[in-house]
Design a protein around this motif. Structure first.
Motif, mmCIF file in Angstrom:
data_model
loop_
_atom_site.group_PDB
_atom_site.id
_atom_site.type_symbol
_atom_site.label_atom_id
_atom_site.label_comp_id
_atom_site.label_asym_id
_atom_site.label_seq_id
_atom_site.Cartn_x
_atom_site.Cartn_y
_atom_site.Cartn_z
ATOM 1 N N GLU A 186 12.440 28.319 19.557
ATOM 2 C CA GLU A 186 13.516 27.828 18.707
ATOM 3 C C GLU A 186 14.359 28.989 18.203
ATOM 4 O O GLU A 186 14.008 30.162 18.394
ATOM 5 C CB GLU A 186 12.935 27.047 17.518
ATOM 6 N N GLU A 187 15.452 28.644 17.532
ATOM 7 C CA GLU A 187 16.304 29.694 16.978
ATOM 8 C C GLU A 187 15.544 30.539 15.962
ATOM 9 O O GLU A 187 15.819 31.733 15.801
ATOM 10 C CB GLU A 187 17.534 29.060 16.313
ATOM 11 N N SER A 188 14.592 29.910 15.274
ATOM 12 C CA SER A 188 13.815 30.627 14.268
ATOM 13 C C SER A 188 12.753 31.536 14.878
ATOM 14 O O SER A 188 12.162 32.369 14.186
ATOM 15 C CB SER A 188 13.134 29.634 13.321
ATOM 16 N N GLY A 189 12.517 31.394 16.183
ATOM 17 C CA GLY A 189 11.541 32.253 16.849
ATOM 18 C C GLY A 189 10.725 31.497 17.879
ATOM 19 O O GLY A 189 10.926 30.308 18.113
ATOM 20 N N VAL A 190 9.825 32.222 18.520
ATOM 21 C CA VAL A 190 8.924 31.632 19.504
ATOM 22 C C VAL A 190 7.500 31.774 18.994
ATOM 23 O O VAL A 190 7.198 32.664 18.192
ATOM 24 C CB VAL A 190 9.068 32.311 20.883
ATOM 25 N N GLY A 191 6.631 30.908 19.478
ATOM 26 C CA GLY A 191 5.246 30.998 19.028
ATOM 27 C C GLY A 191 4.398 29.861 19.558
ATOM 28 O O GLY A 191 4.825 29.083 20.420
ATOM 29 N N MET A 192 3.187 29.773 19.020
ATOM 30 C CA MET A 192 2.237 28.745 19.423
ATOM 31 C C MET A 192 1.532 28.219 18.181
ATOM 32 O O MET A 192 1.399 28.923 17.180
ATOM 33 C CB MET A 192 1.203 29.310 20.400
ATOM 34 N N ARG A 193 1.076 26.994 18.267
ATOM 35 C CA ARG A 193 0.299 26.381 17.207
ATOM 36 C C ARG A 193 -0.877 25.621 17.813
ATOM 37 O O ARG A 193 -0.787 25.107 18.933
ATOM 38 C CB ARG A 193 1.150 25.420 16.370
ATOM 39 N N PHE A 194 -1.951 25.549 17.049
ATOM 40 C CA PHE A 194 -3.128 24.779 17.438
ATOM 41 C C PHE A 194 -3.453 23.834 16.285
ATOM 42 O O PHE A 194 -3.478 24.256 15.120
ATOM 43 C CB PHE A 194 -4.325 25.712 17.701
ATOM 44 N N ARG A 195 -3.672 22.561 16.591
ATOM 45 C CA ARG A 195 -3.933 21.574 15.543
ATOM 46 C C ARG A 195 -5.284 20.899 15.742
ATOM 47 O O ARG A 195 -5.649 20.516 16.860
ATOM 48 C CB ARG A 195 -2.825 20.524 15.504
ATOM 49 N N GLU A 196 -5.992 20.754 14.633
ATOM 50 C CA GLU A 196 -7.292 20.094 14.598
ATOM 51 C C GLU A 196 -7.160 18.782 13.815
ATOM 52 O O GLU A 196 -6.782 18.777 12.650
ATOM 53 C CB GLU A 196 -8.302 21.008 13.905
#
Length: 261
Positions: free
Chosen positions: A194-204
């Protein structure tokens, strides 16, 4: 306020021409020893509410913002309601696109801003009813190697999206972990750009509850400090306690009404 919202949504949603669909999610018990990604997702959707999602009216709150979703066969209306003082902003995503209203007045937006708001509304509604939605036409599913997390065995499915019909964030990649015994969706991970940045998330997933036969969960939302970890490896990183809790995704005051044809 509630009566006004309800009347507005009903008027918008059912002004469209009703369509009947022949698309059905299989209710057949999955008994094959070698399951496909479609088999797993179909079964997970079935035990989470199945066809009832297609004929439903949902209301919930997320971080002090009101959301409503109306689905009737192929027609849908996804709404976010921002209330401040005596003013209400309605962001609406439907079969005809995105619209914003300030109280009763239509708001004209630049295309780039409208797409940002539309993606934001879509995102909350997308996560709220998972795994429903994983059989959409724009979804591509790949079965990965099974994985063991926190003492349980999981089917692991990678999901990508076609540009046509995949929404503003079609380039995002998701990985889902389904319990091999219950077929329930317990974990998911995704990458974003996204414009705010790149990254990853993990959800439990936690706090499972059924409201009028539809399954809902909340999520612990994790991030990783190690930028070298690949998306598909976040399950192992979580199992090894290598992720950092970032936030909680909690749906409150959920209401469900099932709609008859």
């Amino acid at each position: 306020m509630k009566n006004y919202i309800l009347l507005l949504l009903i008027a918008v949603c059912f002004s469209c021409k009703n369509e009947k669909t022949t698309e059905n999610i299989s209710n057949t018990e999955v008994s094959n020893t070698k399951l496909t990604a479609d088999d797993i997702i179909n079964k997970s959707i079935e035990i989470s509410g199945g066809e009832k999602f297609k004929q439903s009216s949902l209301k919930f709150e997320f971080r002090d913002v009101y959301y409503q979703a109306l689905r009737k066969n192929h027609e849908f209306l996804l709404v976010r309601i921002l209330v401040k003082d005596n003013d209400s902003i309605f962001d609406m995503v439907s079969n005809v696109g995105f619209e914003r209203y300030d109280n009763k007045d239509f708001v004209k937006l630049e295309d780039s801003i409208a797409k940002t708001y539309e993606a934001s509304v879509n995102s909350v509604h997308y996560f709220s009813v998972l795994p429903y939605g994983l059989n959409d036409d724009a979804v591509n599913k790949i079965l990965l190697t099974d994985e063991h997390i926190k003492g349980k065995d999981y089917y692991k499915v990678k999901v990508t999206f076609n540009e046509n019909g995949g929404g503003e964030d079609f380039e995002d990649v998701f990985v889902y972990w389904f319990d091999k015994q219950s077929f329930k969706l317990d974990y998911l991970a995704y990458s974003y750009n996204e414009e705010s940045g790149v990254g990853m998330r993990f959800r439990e997933a936690y706090n499972e509850r059924y409201v009028n036969d539809l399954r809902f969960v909340d999520y612990n939302n994790y991030k990783t400090k190690d930028i070298e970890v690949e998306l598909g490896e976040l399950g192992k990183a979580f199992d090894n306690n290598q992720l950092e809790l970032l936030s909680k995704i909690e749906l409150e005051n959920i209401e469900v009404q099932l709609i008859n044809n």
